[in-house]
Each structure stands twice: as structure tokens, then as C-alpha cells.
Design a protein around this motif. Structure first.
Motif, PDB file in Angstrom:
ATOM      1  N   ASP A  38       0.827  -1.213   0.000  1.00  0.00           N
ATOM      2  CA  ASP A  38       0.000   0.000   0.000  1.00  0.00           C
ATOM      3  C   ASP A  38       0.857   1.257   0.000  1.00  0.00           C
ATOM      4  O   ASP A  38       0.605   2.199  -0.767  1.00  0.00           O
ATOM      5  CB  ASP A  38      -0.919   0.002   1.227  1.00  0.00           C
ATOM      6  CG  ASP A  38      -2.082  -0.973   1.092  1.00  0.00           C
ATOM      7  OD1 ASP A  38      -2.374  -1.378  -0.044  1.00  0.00           O
ATOM      8  OD2 ASP A  38      -2.688  -1.317   2.116  1.00  0.00           O
ATOM      9  N   LEU A  39       1.865   1.283   0.868  1.00  0.00           N
ATOM     10  CA  LEU A  39       2.721   2.472   0.957  1.00  0.00           C
ATOM     11  C   LEU A  39       3.486   2.697  -0.342  1.00  0.00           C
ATOM     12  O   LEU A  39       3.534   3.823  -0.859  1.00  0.00           O
ATOM     13  CB  LEU A  39       3.701   2.310   2.127  1.00  0.00           C
ATOM     14  CG  LEU A  39       3.094   2.366   3.535  1.00  0.00           C
ATOM     15  CD1 LEU A  39       4.150   2.032   4.582  1.00  0.00           C
ATOM     16  CD2 LEU A  39       2.491   3.736   3.814  1.00  0.00           C
ATOM     17  N   PHE A  40       4.062   1.633  -0.869  1.00  0.00           N
ATOM     18  CA  PHE A  40       4.831   1.762  -2.103  1.00  0.00           C
ATOM     19  C   PHE A  40       3.925   2.139  -3.278  1.00  0.00           C
ATOM     20  O   PHE A  40       4.239   3.038  -4.058  1.00  0.00           O
ATOM     21  CB  PHE A  40       5.553   0.445  -2.402  1.00  0.00           C
ATOM     22  CG  PHE A  40       6.313   0.452  -3.689  1.00  0.00           C
ATOM     23  CD1 PHE A  40       7.545   1.073  -3.781  1.00  0.00           C
ATOM     24  CD2 PHE A  40       5.787  -0.156  -4.826  1.00  0.00           C
ATOM     25  CE1 PHE A  40       8.246   1.083  -4.977  1.00  0.00           C
ATOM     26  CE2 PHE A  40       6.482  -0.145  -6.025  1.00  0.00           C
ATOM     27  CZ  PHE A  40       7.716   0.479  -6.094  1.00  0.00           C
ATOM     28  N   GLY A  41       2.779   1.465  -3.398  1.00  0.00           N
ATOM     29  CA  GLY A  41       1.869   1.730  -4.509  1.00  0.00           C
ATOM     30  C   GLY A  41       1.268   3.115  -4.466  1.00  0.00           C
ATOM     31  O   GLY A  41       1.177   3.802  -5.495  1.00  0.00           O
ATOM     32  N   ALA A  65       1.955   6.014  -7.195  1.00  0.00           N
ATOM     33  CA  ALA A  65       0.831   6.561  -7.961  1.00  0.00           C
ATOM     34  C   ALA A  65       0.739   8.071  -7.806  1.00  0.00           C
ATOM     35  O   ALA A  65       0.492   8.797  -8.780  1.00  0.00           O
ATOM     36  CB  ALA A  65      -0.466   5.898  -7.509  1.00  0.00           C
ATOM     37  N   LEU A  66       0.939   8.564  -6.591  1.00  0.00           N
ATOM     38  CA  LEU A  66       0.885  10.017  -6.373  1.00  0.00           C
ATOM     39  C   LEU A  66       2.010  10.728  -7.127  1.00  0.00           C
ATOM     40  O   LEU A  66       1.820  11.827  -7.658  1.00  0.00           O
ATOM     41  CB  LEU A  66       0.982  10.323  -4.879  1.00  0.00           C
ATOM     42  CG  LEU A  66      -0.281  10.056  -4.051  1.00  0.00           C
ATOM     43  CD1 LEU A  66       0.008  10.217  -2.564  1.00  0.00           C
ATOM     44  CD2 LEU A  66      -1.404  10.998  -4.466  1.00  0.00           C
ATOM     45  N   PRO A  95       1.037  15.649 -11.846  1.00  0.00           N
ATOM     46  CA  PRO A  95       0.611  16.713 -12.784  1.00  0.00           C
ATOM     47  C   PRO A  95      -0.887  16.678 -13.078  1.00  0.00           C
ATOM     48  O   PRO A  95      -1.540  17.736 -13.134  1.00  0.00           O
ATOM     49  CB  PRO A  95       1.433  16.414 -14.041  1.00  0.00           C
ATOM     50  CG  PRO A  95       2.614  15.640 -13.560  1.00  0.00           C
ATOM     51  CD  PRO A  95       2.105  14.813 -12.429  1.00  0.00           C
ATOM     52  N   LEU A  96      -1.448  15.491 -13.258  1.00  0.00           N
ATOM     53  CA  LEU A  96      -2.880  15.390 -13.530  1.00  0.00           C
ATOM     54  C   LEU A  96      -3.710  15.807 -12.318  1.00  0.00           C
ATOM     55  O   LEU A  96      -4.782  16.413 -12.468  1.00  0.00           O
ATOM     56  CB  LEU A  96      -3.231  13.955 -13.943  1.00  0.00           C
ATOM     57  CG  LEU A  96      -2.611  13.459 -15.259  1.00  0.00           C
ATOM     58  CD1 LEU A  96      -3.018  12.013 -15.513  1.00  0.00           C
ATOM     59  CD2 LEU A  96      -3.073  14.355 -16.417  1.00  0.00           C
ATOM     60  N   LEU A  97      -3.241  15.481 -11.133  1.00  0.00           N
ATOM     61  CA  LEU A  97      -3.960  15.879  -9.923  1.00  0.00           C
ATOM     62  C   LEU A  97      -3.989  17.401  -9.775  1.00  0.00           C
ATOM     63  O   LEU A  97      -5.001  17.985  -9.369  1.00  0.00           O
ATOM     64  CB  LEU A  97      -3.305  15.237  -8.689  1.00  0.00           C
ATOM     65  CG  LEU A  97      -3.384  13.707  -8.607  1.00  0.00           C
ATOM     66  CD1 LEU A  97      -2.562  13.203  -7.421  1.00  0.00           C
ATOM     67  CD2 LEU A  97      -4.822  13.245  -8.474  1.00  0.00           C
TER      68      LEU A  97
END
Length: 434
Positions: free
Chosen positions: A248-251, A255-256, A261-263
Motif C-alpha cells: 500500500d505504501l509503495f503503490g 501513484a501520487l 501533474p494530472l492531480l
């Protein structure tokens, strides 16, 4: 000539280092698997747990090697060699476990390993007892003799006669073990019977029948000098929880980083499209019933978080122009990656609902609360099967709950990976997303 000699010397050194590293890796892996009892026949027959255990053990070993040596097998080694070593080693280990399981299962089914000779003493009629000899044979036991216990309440004289017959039979045969199958309710009589068998230098094993046998199938643990039976365990072990948390932490962090840029563009579009905050926070019920604030991009003109919340529906006037596209692509859910980082959510798990809806669903579906045995997820088994959007009927709620409970009962790292890979495809299909 000097160069060729140097190169051959380096090649020999690289080969020596590689062989040494392989030997150390194999030794550590065998010790690790042996410590966890993964070479026992009963464990070798369970392929799913074997694959998961081998994957975890191999990953742990590779991490230690990387931390200690950085895969630096030699001066000419590369990251490609380390990657090949990791992938090929894992593939060979899993193939070996699959092969051992197939050979062991074939041998046990043909009773080729039935080398332990036993005597079976049972209080069950032969018709009811037919399954136990088969089970014993599947685990390497061969029933050489069978004796029937007398009815409940048999006296000392009857017990002594039975004991004498069993002892005489065992002394005249080459046997390894005595198996007693009976109801635990007659334990006082059985205790005296087993005490009479102490003259034999053989182990005596008790197999309970009836409702007590169901109780003893649960794992036991020690609580001081008391033995406790675990009637209900957590859906994930501590090792599973730690592994899932690391992923979870790595993924979430990856992802963030990739989607940053999209966020930022989505945040600017929300701010320019309509007045109000960029993020929408709402109370949700998470792991073990704990309340947390879920983060989403604001997609509506309202910020509802109370005892009565109207679910979004098709052509909902509350949805903004930008919010329509965000909801369609599920992009509004991505700020929940921050929830994954702070531990209130996981990448994969049952989707959390608003508190107002939780109360309604809990009354509609009997096992609804069982979804809270794991952390809620950004995506889930129900979502990749099209269970998204509003839940207007009890059937839609129950369907989602059934998918969520199946996921909890059958959790594995492979299943999480499958869900993560199928989620983008489901988003593209756009079922019930509005």
C-alpha cells in the motif's frame, strides 16, 4: 594477451562469487522454510499456502541480499543479472513446489507412503468409521488391526479384557502407533484405558468425534498455563498485514508521484469551474468500525455529510461540469491515496460508504458489518465486477456485500494484483459511473 588473462580471471572471480551467493541463498532459504514447517507433508499438499510462503520467503531473502550486497556478485555484474536471478529463482522454486505437491499427492493416493503401521481402537460403528482409515492412509498410515470400544459405562473388567487383547495383538505384530477414536464425553473411561496401555512403548493418539472435533479444528495458543482455542481469527495474519501495508505504501507513493501533474490540473479545473473547496471530506466507517475522513475531489455544488445523504443518480443537478467527468473516470477518488498513506484505507478492499448509508445497509444485509474486518479500499472485488454507483435496492447492496466477503475470505497478494490490474479496464467500461 594480458587483457585476455585479466578478463578470464575476472570471469572466474565472477563465477566464484555467483556460486557462493547462490549457495548462501539456498542455505538461508531452506532454513527459513524449515523453520516455518513448510517441508511437512501436510503443508506440501496445500499448494496455495506453499506458493504464498515461498513468494514471501524469496522476497525477504532478496531484500537481505540487496541490503547486504546490492546484488554486486562481481565487478562485471549488472542489475540485469540480479533481476534474472530474482525472477528465475522464484519461478524455479514455485515449479519445484508444484512438482513436489503433484508427486506427493499421487503417491499418497496410491498409498505408496503408507509405512506407519497402526492399531485403531474406536467406539464408532464400521459404517461411520469408513472415512478415518482412508484419511489415515492418505497421510501415510496403514491400519493393521481394529478393535471396538464397548458402550459407554463399561466397567473395569471389560476394560481390562479389551486392554489385554490390544496388548497381545501389538506385541505379536510390528506396529508403530495406537489411534483411539471416540467421543470426548467418555474421557474418564478412556483415560483409564490409555493408562493401561502405558506398558507399551508406543505413542497413543486420540481422535475426537462429534461436536468437539469441530472445536479442536480451530488453532490453539497458550495463555500462561492455560490452552486457549481461537474460535475466530483475523482474516489476515500479522505477516499478511505487514506485506499488504508495504505494498500500500509503495503503490500509493508511486501513484501520487506519477499522477501529480494530472492531480494539479484537476484541482485547478475544480477551482475555476465552481465556487467551493477543491477537496470534499466525509466521515466513513473503516477498519474495526473506526470513523475516518475520506478524501475526494469535490464533484458537486453541495458538501453533504449528515444523517441523511442522497446518493448521486443519473442527470443529478448537484454534479458540477468538471465533476461529471471526474466521476465518470473515477478520478475524483484518487485523493484517497492519501488515506492509503495514513493507514485509514488500503489500495484494495471493500469500498466504504457514508455513515448514513452504513446504518441503512446494516439493517438490509445481515452480514454487512463483516466488511469492516479489513481496511476499506480504493478499489475492490465488487467494483471490478461492476458494482459501482448508487444502491437503490436491497439486492444491489447484498450483491456488493457478497463480493466483499468473498474477497476477505479468499484474500491473497495475487488476488490484490488481479483487482488492481482489472480496475483500469472497469473504469474504461464506465458501468454505473455517474
Amino acid at each position: 594477451m594480458w587483457v585476455s588473462r585479466a578478463q578470464s580471471g575476472w570471469a572466474a572471480g565472477d563465477l566464484s562469487n555467483a556460486l557462493g551467493l547462490a549457495l548462501v541463498s539456498a542455505t538461508c532459504l531452506v532454513c527459513l522454510l524449515k523453520t516455518h514447517g513448510l517441508y511437512r507433508p501436510a503443508e506440501l499438499l496445500v499448494l496455495r499456502s506453499q506458493m504464498r510462503a515461498v513468494w514471501i520467503a524469496w522476497a525477504s531473502l532478496l531484500f537481505l541480499i540487496w541490503a547486504g550486497y546490492g546484488f554486486a556478485i562481481g565487478s562485471g555484474s549488472s542489475h540485469q543479472a540480479g533481476t534474472l536471478f530474482a525472477v528465475l529463482g522464484l519461478g524455479l522454486l514455485m515449479a519445484e513446489r508444484w512438482g513436489v505437491r503433484a508427486l506427493l499427492g499421487k503417491g499418497l493416493s496410491g498409498r505408496k507412503f503408507a509405512s506407519t503401521n497402526i492399531v485403531l481402537v474406536s467406539d464408532q460403528p464400521p459404517s461411520k468409521n469408513a472415512g478415518l482409515p482412508e484419511t489415515l492412509a492418505m497421510h501415510g498410515y496403514c491400519v493393521r488391526g481394529r478393535f471396538s470400544l464397548p458402550p459407554i459405562g463399561f466397567g473395569p473388567a471389560c476394560r481390562r479384557r479389551l486392554t489385554a487383547r490390544v496388548i497381545d495383538y501389538i506385541r505379536s505384530s510390528e506396529l508403530d502407533q495406537v489411534v483411539v477414536e471416540a467421543h470426548p464425553e467418555r474421557w474418564p473411561e478412556l483415560r483409564a484405558f490409555v493408562a493401561d496401555l502405558r506398558v507399551l512403548p508406543l505413542p497413543v493418539v486420540f481422535v475426537p468425534v462429534g461436536t468437539t472435533s469441530e472445536l479442536l479444528r480451530h488453532p490453539t495458543r497458550s495463555l500462561g498455563s492455560t490452552v486457549c482455542v481461537e474460535l475466530q481469527g483475523g482474516p489476515l495474519t500479522q505477516l499478511d498485514c505487514a506485506t499488504k501495508r508495504i505494498i500500500d505504501l509503495f503503490g500509493a507513493a508511486l501513484a501520487l508521484t506519477i499522477l501529480a501533474p494530472l492531480l494539479v490540473l484537476a484541482a485547478l479545473a475544480i477551482k475555476l469551474d465552481s465556487p467551493g473547496p477543491i477537496f470534499f471530506r466525509q466521515q466513513r466507517c473503516g477498519f474495526n468500525g473506526r470513523i475516518f475522513l475520506i478524501r475526494k475531489f469535490r464533484t458537486m455544488h453541495v458538501l453533504e455529510d449528515g444523517p441523511a445523504i442522497l446518493q448521486a443518480h443519473r442527470l443529478d443537478r448537484r454534479v458540477t461540469r468538471v465533476g461529471k467527468w471526474l466521476r465518470r473516470t473515477s478520478f475524483d477518488e484518487l485523493p484517497q491515496l492519501l488515506n492509503v498513506l495514513d493507514g485509514s484505507m488500503s489500495l484494495v478492499g471493500p469500498r466504504p460508504h457514508a455513515l448514513a448509508h452504513d446504518g441503512e445497509f446494516d439493517k438490509l444485509v445481515r452480514n454487512y458489518a463483516l466488511r469492516r474486518r479489513v481496511r476499506p479500499g480504493l478499489t475492490g472485488w465488487a467494483q471490478v465486477h461492476g458494482c459501482r454507483g448508487p444502491t437503490p435496492t436491497a439486492i444491489t447492496v447484498e450483491t456488493r456485500v457478497q463480493y466483499d466477503l468473498w474477497y476477505i475470505d479468499n484474500w491473497s497478494l495475487r488476488l490484490d494484483l488481479v483487482i488492481l490490474l482489472r480496475t483500469p479496464l472497469e473504469v474504461l467500461r464506465g458501468r454505473n459511473a455517474y
